[in-house]
Design an enzyme around this catalytic site. Sequence first.
Site, mmCIF file in Angstrom:
data_model
loop_
_atom_site.group_PDB
_atom_site.id
_atom_site.type_symbol
_atom_site.label_atom_id
_atom_site.label_comp_id
_atom_site.label_asym_id
_atom_site.label_seq_id
_atom_site.Cartn_x
_atom_site.Cartn_y
_atom_site.Cartn_z
ATOM 1 N N GLU A 263 -36.326 -57.976 -23.803
ATOM 2 C CA GLU A 263 -36.301 -57.624 -25.235
ATOM 3 C C GLU A 263 -37.162 -56.393 -25.506
ATOM 4 O O GLU A 263 -36.855 -55.597 -26.395
ATOM 5 C CB GLU A 263 -36.749 -58.804 -26.098
ATOM 6 N N HIS A 266 -34.948 -53.493 -25.032
ATOM 7 C CA HIS A 266 -34.115 -53.272 -26.231
ATOM 8 C C HIS A 266 -34.951 -52.621 -27.328
ATOM 9 O O HIS A 266 -34.513 -51.706 -28.019
ATOM 10 C CB HIS A 266 -33.577 -54.605 -26.767
HETATM 11 ZN ZN LIG Z 1 -29.965 -58.011 -23.969
#
Ligand SMILES: [Zn+2]
Length: 498
Positions: A263, A266
């Site tokens: 994450e 991201h």
């Molecule tokens: Zn992902």
Amino acid sequence: MTPTAAWTELQTRLAEINTISQIASNLSWDQQVMMPTGGGADRGKQLSMLSGMSHARWNEPGLAEALDALSGNEASDLQRAAVRNTKRQHKRSTAMPKELVQAMSEARSAAFPAWAAAKESQDYPGFVPHLEKLVALTREEVAVLQEPGQDPYDVLLEPYDPGSTSASLDPMFERLGTELSSFLQAIQGKPAPGERPKGPFAIAPQQALHESLVPALGYDMERGRLDESEHPFTIGMGYGDTRITTHYYENDLLPGLGGTIHETGHGLYEQGLPKELRGTGAGQAAGMGLHESQSRFWENFIGRSRQFSEWLAPQINAHMGTSLTGPGLYAASNGVKPSLIRIFADEVTYNLHIVIRYQLERQLFSGQIEVSHLDQAWADAYEQKLGVRPAHVGEGVLQDVHWPQAYYGYFPSYTLGNLYASSLVKALEKARPQMWAEVQKGEFAGILSWLRENVHQKAHLMDAPDIVNAACGGQQDHVADFVDHIWARHGALYGVSR
Ligand SMILES: [Zn+2]
């Protein structure tokens, strides 16, 4: 309308739509992280109202007029990209008959609890009518959106991976499947390279460990947060506000760490999107595949590397009281074992899970396979490609929510992310030969700034395949890059070579 006026008009309208979507993101984050369960019903109404407002704005004639006036008269690359991206979304938002949108929404709502029940009771025939309905409605949507001569599957792919086509994916996924299967054969019967650290692990020190790790990778805590949720996710709700979540497990340290690093990847992408392009129609991420390349770059290519393990092990020990070594952590992080459940799969076999889903979707939408036979086709494919066969549909065709919610065309982006990331790493190693020495010291700024310049700052000015190739200095063989990485890392750990 002059092109200049049309550009201004388009920008004003897109900025509004963008703001509505940021508000929805805010409510959705709250729903998954903070909201008491009692808030569910009203939150549903709030989100549905915002979605209606957004839909109405997409359908205002002024937006179509501005797009028409600009189209063919764009004055810059930015305008060309914004028009191309906006036209795609405009078509998806306006072309669909109201009845079809309504029917799909109702079918999805009805399918969700039915899927959960069928998964629990291992009853595929009971779910088939729902799936048949969703597939039939999806076919209707495709028929509305399809351009003459376009493969129906490409219509499904576009919202997730604009710029990718089944013509390019078919041979890539076919070859990847074959290459990974032969890798699995090579390591068959070999002992796992390492053992995972044994729990239980208290949550509070895990939390402290993760909270120190996330900013160390370069994630800006002044423009983001780390929270906990059932399923980890990343959500952008404004330029200075990109939030990530993770999930801690008491019995195992590694999945939580992997999730947090994923994450963070991201989040770094979202935080790196250029400020001056936000809301222009070209300032957003260039699709799911590229987004996933950023998360997997950090989670797998960096996060499971020998050098990163050397750096991370003493920090885990300091927080958790463990006595991990760098090589021990590296070996434990890179075991390869065919299994049935995609979300728990390792770096190698994960992609076979996706190849199977992709090929079944292709067969489903080209009419080669019936929904009612999908469970058997699934089990056969698992047996053939991974050597494991689900005992029931709960660990087979009904394990993921994507198909039961009509997200067809979504799965390829996961593997595209891995493939893109492998080529990006190769390019980075050339541009920055010291990168692995830096990783071992916990210095990530140079790596991040390369990603910023070559990927994040490109936002959606180009489609993902072009961004990756440009970053790598020309057309790349992503499958070769990925498979090379697997043999170099996992092959060495298992003592096998090509
Ligand atoms: Zn992902």
